[in-house]
Design an enzyme around this catalytic site. Structure first.
Site, PDB file in Angstrom:
ATOM      1  N   HIS A  12      68.303  78.387  57.401  1.00 30.54           N
ATOM      2  CA  HIS A  12      69.388  79.227  57.920  1.00 30.54           C
ATOM      3  C   HIS A  12      69.009  80.354  58.869  1.00 30.54           C
ATOM      4  CE1 HIS A  12      71.971  77.106  55.197  1.00 30.54           C
ATOM      5  NE2 HIS A  12      71.209  77.435  54.175  1.00 30.54           N
ATOM      6  N   HIS A 120      70.531  81.399  49.124  1.00 26.99           N
ATOM      7  CA  HIS A 120      71.551  80.368  49.330  1.00 26.99           C
ATOM      8  C   HIS A 120      72.590  80.886  50.318  1.00 26.99           C
ATOM      9  CE1 HIS A 120      74.787  77.517  48.509  1.00 26.99           C
ATOM     10  NE2 HIS A 120      75.560  78.530  48.186  1.00 26.99           N
TER      11      HIS A 120
END
Length: 125
Positions: A12, A120
């Site tokens: 990410h 996450h």
């Protein structure tokens, strides 16, 4: 073995590529480069184009409930530069093909550990 924090970085974080200069093939290149097309095409993934310290700082911003009901998610105060990668319908493994969409949104991440870091990517809002 890759830790949850390391996996978050790989999947990410892209602080190097500046938004606005991304090519339409950005997602195809990055999903491959970051090992998200091994065994199957990851259907959706978001890259955040901000300094790592700013992404880590989200863990100390607004506490919100995660999609799975857990209470360790945090929403960024500011909207951040992100790129959404989504598989296009004609895409078939191993030829994973993605649509690249640049956006400015608040991000929601789950954080854990000591140091308390993102592990996450929960949502963009």
């Amino acid at each position: 073995k890759e830790s949850s924090a390391e996996k978050f970085l790989r999947q990410h974080v892209d602080s190097i590529d500046s938004p606005g200069n991304l090519s339409p093939t950005y997602c195809n290149q990055m999903m491959l480069r970051r090992n998200m097309t091994k065994g199957s095409c990851k259907p959706v993934n978001t890259f955040v184009h901000e300094p790592l310290k700013d992404i880590k700082a989200v863990c100390f911003q607004e506490n919100v409930t995660c999609k799975n009901g857990n209470s360790n998610c945090y929403k960024s105060h500011a909207s951040l530069h992100i790129t959404d990668c989504r598989t296009i319908s004609s895409s078939k493994y191993p030829d994973c093909a993605y649509k690249t969409s640049q956006e400015q949104k608040h991000i929601i991440v789950a954080c854990e550990g000591d140091p308390f870091v993102p592990v996450h990517y929960d949502a963009s809002v």
